[in-house]
Each structure stands twice: as structure tokens, then as C-alpha cells.
Design a protein around this motif. Sequence first.
Motif, PDB file in Angstrom:
ATOM      1  N   MET A   1       0.616  77.592  22.472  1.00  0.00           N
ATOM      2  CA  MET A   1       1.724  78.244  23.169  1.00  0.00           C
ATOM      3  C   MET A   1       1.398  79.717  23.397  1.00  0.00           C
ATOM      4  SD  MET A   1       4.142  76.045  23.720  1.00  0.00           S
ATOM      5  CE  MET A   1       5.570  77.065  23.959  1.00  0.00           C
ATOM      6  N   PRO A   2       1.665  80.222  24.600  1.00  0.00           N
ATOM      7  CA  PRO A   2       1.424  81.642  24.869  1.00  0.00           C
ATOM      8  C   PRO A   2       2.258  82.515  23.938  1.00  0.00           C
ATOM      9  CG  PRO A   2       1.762  80.429  26.900  1.00  0.00           C
ATOM     10  CD  PRO A   2       2.141  79.508  25.784  1.00  0.00           C
ATOM     11  N   LEU A   3       1.747  83.671  23.595  1.00  0.00           N
ATOM     12  CA  LEU A   3       2.485  84.586  22.750  1.00  0.00           C
ATOM     13  C   LEU A   3       3.632  85.216  23.529  1.00  0.00           C
ATOM     14  CD1 LEU A   3      -0.423  86.480  20.985  1.00  0.00           C
ATOM     15  CD2 LEU A   3       0.848  84.523  20.154  1.00  0.00           C
ATOM     16  N   GLU A   4       4.720  85.515  22.812  1.00  0.00           N
ATOM     17  CA  GLU A   4       5.833  86.222  23.434  1.00  0.00           C
ATOM     18  C   GLU A   4       5.381  87.616  23.841  1.00  0.00           C
ATOM     19  OE1 GLU A   4       9.116  86.639  20.857  1.00  0.00           O
ATOM     20  OE2 GLU A   4      10.373  87.688  22.309  1.00  0.00           O
ATOM     21  N   GLY A  29      -4.954  79.496  27.280  1.00  0.00           N
ATOM     22  CA  GLY A  29      -3.826  80.230  26.744  1.00  0.00           C
ATOM     23  C   GLY A  29      -4.192  81.651  26.363  1.00  0.00           C
ATOM     24  N   VAL A  30      -5.384  81.833  25.812  1.00  0.00           N
ATOM     25  CA  VAL A  30      -5.841  83.173  25.460  1.00  0.00           C
ATOM     26  C   VAL A  30      -6.014  84.014  26.720  1.00  0.00           C
ATOM     27  CG1 VAL A  30      -7.688  84.524  24.394  1.00  0.00           C
ATOM     28  CG2 VAL A  30      -6.966  82.379  23.343  1.00  0.00           C
ATOM     29  N   VAL A  31      -6.592  83.422  27.758  1.00  0.00           N
ATOM     30  CA  VAL A  31      -6.785  84.136  29.024  1.00  0.00           C
ATOM     31  C   VAL A  31      -5.435  84.553  29.609  1.00  0.00           C
ATOM     32  CG1 VAL A  31      -7.529  83.892  31.432  1.00  0.00           C
ATOM     33  CG2 VAL A  31      -8.997  83.067  29.581  1.00  0.00           C
ATOM     34  N   GLU A  32      -4.473  83.632  29.587  1.00  0.00           N
ATOM     35  CA  GLU A  32      -3.149  83.952  30.142  1.00  0.00           C
ATOM     36  C   GLU A  32      -2.485  85.075  29.351  1.00  0.00           C
ATOM     37  OE1 GLU A  32       1.089  81.786  31.291  1.00  0.00           O
ATOM     38  OE2 GLU A  32      -0.621  80.589  30.600  1.00  0.00           O
ATOM     39  N   ALA A  33      -2.572  85.005  28.027  1.00  0.00           N
ATOM     40  CA  ALA A  33      -1.972  86.057  27.205  1.00  0.00           C
ATOM     41  C   ALA A  33      -2.641  87.395  27.472  1.00  0.00           C
ATOM     42  CB  ALA A  33      -2.086  85.693  25.724  1.00  0.00           C
ATOM     43  N   ALA A  34      -3.965  87.388  27.567  1.00  0.00           N
ATOM     44  CA  ALA A  34      -4.699  88.635  27.799  1.00  0.00           C
ATOM     45  C   ALA A  34      -4.262  89.297  29.098  1.00  0.00           C
ATOM     46  CB  ALA A  34      -6.198  88.359  27.828  1.00  0.00           C
ATOM     47  N   LEU A  35      -4.112  88.500  30.148  1.00  0.00           N
ATOM     48  CA  LEU A  35      -3.818  89.045  31.470  1.00  0.00           C
ATOM     49  C   LEU A  35      -2.351  89.368  31.698  1.00  0.00           C
ATOM     50  CD1 LEU A  35      -6.111  86.805  33.726  1.00  0.00           C
ATOM     51  CD2 LEU A  35      -6.512  89.174  33.022  1.00  0.00           C
ATOM     52  N   THR A  36      -1.460  88.780  30.905  1.00  0.00           N
ATOM     53  CA  THR A  36      -0.031  88.963  31.170  1.00  0.00           C
ATOM     54  C   THR A  36       0.725  89.706  30.082  1.00  0.00           C
ATOM     55  OG1 THR A  36       0.559  86.821  30.199  1.00  0.00           O
ATOM     56  CG2 THR A  36       0.035  86.857  32.557  1.00  0.00           C
ATOM     57  N   LEU A  54     -14.880  80.812  32.544  1.00  0.00           N
ATOM     58  CA  LEU A  54     -13.869  81.863  32.396  1.00  0.00           C
ATOM     59  C   LEU A  54     -13.347  82.347  33.742  1.00  0.00           C
ATOM     60  CD1 LEU A  54     -14.737  84.380  29.530  1.00  0.00           C
ATOM     61  CD2 LEU A  54     -12.740  82.908  29.765  1.00  0.00           C
ATOM     62  N   LEU A  55     -14.237  82.453  34.708  1.00  0.00           N
ATOM     63  CA  LEU A  55     -13.808  82.880  36.043  1.00  0.00           C
ATOM     64  C   LEU A  55     -12.772  81.914  36.605  1.00  0.00           C
ATOM     65  CD1 LEU A  55     -17.328  83.899  37.338  1.00  0.00           C
ATOM     66  CD2 LEU A  55     -15.371  85.456  37.206  1.00  0.00           C
ATOM     67  N   ASP A  56     -12.978  80.621  36.382  1.00  0.00           N
ATOM     68  CA  ASP A  56     -12.013  79.626  36.836  1.00  0.00           C
ATOM     69  C   ASP A  56     -10.695  79.781  36.094  1.00  0.00           C
ATOM     70  OD1 ASP A  56     -11.457  76.993  38.314  1.00  0.00           O
ATOM     71  OD2 ASP A  56     -11.058  76.421  36.227  1.00  0.00           O
ATOM     72  N   MET A  57     -10.759  79.987  34.782  1.00  0.00           N
ATOM     73  CA  MET A  57      -9.524  80.165  34.002  1.00  0.00           C
ATOM     74  C   MET A  57      -8.749  81.386  34.454  1.00  0.00           C
ATOM     75  SD  MET A  57     -10.750  79.116  30.143  1.00  0.00           S
ATOM     76  CE  MET A  57     -11.247  77.432  29.753  1.00  0.00           C
ATOM     77  N   VAL A  58      -9.457  82.478  34.721  1.00  0.00           N
ATOM     78  CA  VAL A  58      -8.795  83.690  35.205  1.00  0.00           C
ATOM     79  C   VAL A  58      -8.147  83.434  36.559  1.00  0.00           C
ATOM     80  CG1 VAL A  58      -9.239  86.010  36.121  1.00  0.00           C
ATOM     81  CG2 VAL A  58     -10.184  85.340  33.898  1.00  0.00           C
ATOM     82  N   SER A  59      -8.839  82.729  37.428  1.00  0.00           N
ATOM     83  CA  SER A  59      -8.293  82.463  38.767  1.00  0.00           C
ATOM     84  C   SER A  59      -7.017  81.635  38.706  1.00  0.00           C
ATOM     85  CB  SER A  59      -9.340  81.749  39.635  1.00  0.00           C
ATOM     86  OG  SER A  59      -9.488  80.389  39.267  1.00  0.00           O
ATOM     87  N   ARG A  60      -6.863  80.832  37.667  1.00  0.00           N
ATOM     88  CA  ARG A  60      -5.666  79.997  37.522  1.00  0.00           C
ATOM     89  C   ARG A  60      -4.458  80.816  37.067  1.00  0.00           C
ATOM     90  NH1 ARG A  60      -6.950  74.456  37.457  1.00  0.00           N
ATOM     91  NH2 ARG A  60      -9.192  74.141  37.699  1.00  0.00           N
ATOM     92  N   VAL A  61      -4.716  81.997  36.519  1.00  0.00           N
ATOM     93  CA  VAL A  61      -3.638  82.893  36.105  1.00  0.00           C
ATOM     94  C   VAL A  61      -3.328  83.899  37.207  1.00  0.00           C
ATOM     95  CG1 VAL A  61      -2.886  84.610  34.408  1.00  0.00           C
ATOM     96  CG2 VAL A  61      -4.277  82.659  33.680  1.00  0.00           C
ATOM     97  N   ASN A  62      -4.375  84.524  37.734  1.00  0.00           N
ATOM     98  CA  ASN A  62      -4.179  85.571  38.745  1.00  0.00           C
ATOM     99  C   ASN A  62      -5.485  85.776  39.512  1.00  0.00           C
ATOM    100  OD1 ASN A  62      -3.557  87.790  40.291  1.00  0.00           O
ATOM    101  ND2 ASN A  62      -3.289  89.198  38.561  1.00  0.00           N
ATOM    102  N   PRO A 170     -12.155  84.242  24.705  1.00  0.00           N
ATOM    103  CA  PRO A 170     -11.454  82.957  24.776  1.00  0.00           C
ATOM    104  C   PRO A 170     -12.338  81.744  24.467  1.00  0.00           C
ATOM    105  CG  PRO A 170     -10.888  84.339  26.646  1.00  0.00           C
ATOM    106  CD  PRO A 170     -12.047  85.000  25.966  1.00  0.00           C
ATOM    107  N   LEU A 171     -13.637  81.853  24.745  1.00  0.00           N
ATOM    108  CA  LEU A 171     -14.541  80.717  24.562  1.00  0.00           C
ATOM    109  C   LEU A 171     -15.326  80.816  23.263  1.00  0.00           C
ATOM    110  CD1 LEU A 171     -15.965  80.517  28.204  1.00  0.00           C
ATOM    111  CD2 LEU A 171     -14.036  79.255  27.233  1.00  0.00           C
ATOM    112  N   ALA A 172     -14.867  81.626  22.335  1.00  0.00           N
ATOM    113  CA  ALA A 172     -15.614  81.886  21.103  1.00  0.00           C
ATOM    114  C   ALA A 172     -16.033  80.612  20.391  1.00  0.00           C
ATOM    115  CB  ALA A 172     -14.788  82.765  20.156  1.00  0.00           C
ATOM    116  N   HIS A 173     -15.186  79.595  20.410  1.00  0.00           N
ATOM    117  CA  HIS A 173     -15.461  78.386  19.640  1.00  0.00           C
ATOM    118  C   HIS A 173     -16.043  77.243  20.479  1.00  0.00           C
ATOM    119  CE1 HIS A 173     -13.207  80.140  16.278  1.00  0.00           C
ATOM    120  NE2 HIS A 173     -12.313  80.525  17.164  1.00  0.00           N
ATOM    121  N   TRP A 174     -16.307  77.489  21.745  1.00  0.00           N
ATOM    122  CA  TRP A 174     -16.773  76.413  22.617  1.00  0.00           C
ATOM    123  C   TRP A 174     -18.274  76.183  22.471  1.00  0.00           C
ATOM    124  CZ3 TRP A 174     -14.338  74.875  27.760  1.00  0.00           C
ATOM    125  CH2 TRP A 174     -12.940  74.929  27.677  1.00  0.00           C
TER     126      TRP A 174
END
Length: 241
Positions: A1-4, A29-36, A54-62, A170-174
Motif C-alpha cells: 500500500m502506498p504511504l500516506e 509502489g515505491v516508485v509511486e511514493a517517491a514521485l508523489t 524502472l523507466l516503465d514504472m515511472v511512466s505509469r505514474v507520471n 525500488p528494485l533493490a531486491h529484484w
Amino acid sequence: MPLEAVAYPDLHDAARRVNEGFEKMDAQGVVEAALTEHGHVALVSSFGTESIVLLDMVSRVNQAAPVLFLETGMLFPETLDYQKDVALILGLTNVQIVRPAPEDLAAKDRFGRLHMANTDACCDIRKVLPLERAITPFDGWITGRKRSHGGQRAQLDLAEVEGHRIKFNPLAHWSGAELRQYMKDHGLPNHPLTAKGFQSVGCAPCTSATKPGEDPRAGRWRGSDKEECGIHFIDGKAVRQ
């Protein structure tokens, strides 16, 4: 879940909340939290062999999120072409090309041969200093570093405090297999040099293909004990190894 969305006066507390608030695989979720939720944040991307995840994940947020691309002047032509293709495919509209300062090159690497004598000094003027300047207006940045790269990256957290900024990984554990599966599932194109045996791609003079079974970054500065270019910081200062 994204952080408040909360303004954290303590960056260490903010980083802790990211590390505790997300499952290890919840990279999106980490990418979304970072950007928002964490101010003005940029993705720093090499447009290398794994960067498109990561570029794809970022594009899905903004799609207009800032993406800083370090164009050292010594990248493979395939990387430059790939950068343009990926930005178009993903609809990224704010890719900022970061280049070394002409005065630094004129003073220290006039003939483009510094890498042959001192790789650390070359990385310093072509990567570290340009990024230091480019990252100045940002509150944080997103990187593609992973524990699977080994070496100094083996204990990465999802978020770290670096001076007065938060660095998100965000991909630290991948694993490499998980990255490849994501690319397959989302129909993302490989870097052209992947087919030629390059698992990690940096500047052309200092990067070689890897052999089966080698560490993904074995082709970076092969034959030396150098592991990092130095763009990652400790306590706000560049690590110039």
C-alpha cells in the motif's frame, strides 16, 4: 500500500517508513511514493540493459517525471539510440540530457584519453560532477541499483538517506530473472547490446561483454578493482574511489 502523503521533517524517519511500508517486491509502489509523496524527485537512468523496467514504472505514474540521463560523451552509439527509442515508446516527455562541463573536459581531458590513465578521474568529470550539478534542485532521486549486483550494493535498502535527500532503490531486491520476466510480461525492448553478451553497459572504453556465469557487472572496468563510477554519495559527498 502506498504511504500516506505526509511531510516528514526527519529524512531518516521518511526512509524508515518506506523500508517498513512496502513489500520487498512492491517496486511500483515505491516508485509511486517517491514521485508523489516526497517532493521533487527525479529518476537517474543510464538507459542500460536493465533500465527500462524502472523507466516503465515511472511512466505509469507520471510520463512527465524528470529523468536525468548522463551522456558522458563516451557512451555506445547503441545506448544513445536506445534512449531515444525508449523515451518514445514509453511517452517520457522530460528526459534531461546531463553532459560534462566543456570547461572540465578542456582542462582535464582535452583529447578524451583520461580513462586510459585514471578511470576515477574520468568518471569524476564525466559522471560525478555533472550529476552533482543536475541533482541540486531535487529533494530525492530514484536509482536502479540492486542487491544482485553484489559488492557495495549487496545490502541495499529500498530507501536511504543521502545528505539532505532520500535515494530510492525500488528494485533493490529484484533478481535478473525477475527483471527479464517483467520486460517479457510488458513487452519491453532489450538494449541492443544484450544480444552481444553485455549484461551491464556503461561507457564504451570501459565496458566489455560478460561470459556465462559471470557477475552481471564483471564487464565494467574489467581487470581492475573498481566497482562504482562514483555517482552515489555518502553523507552528501560523492564517493570518488
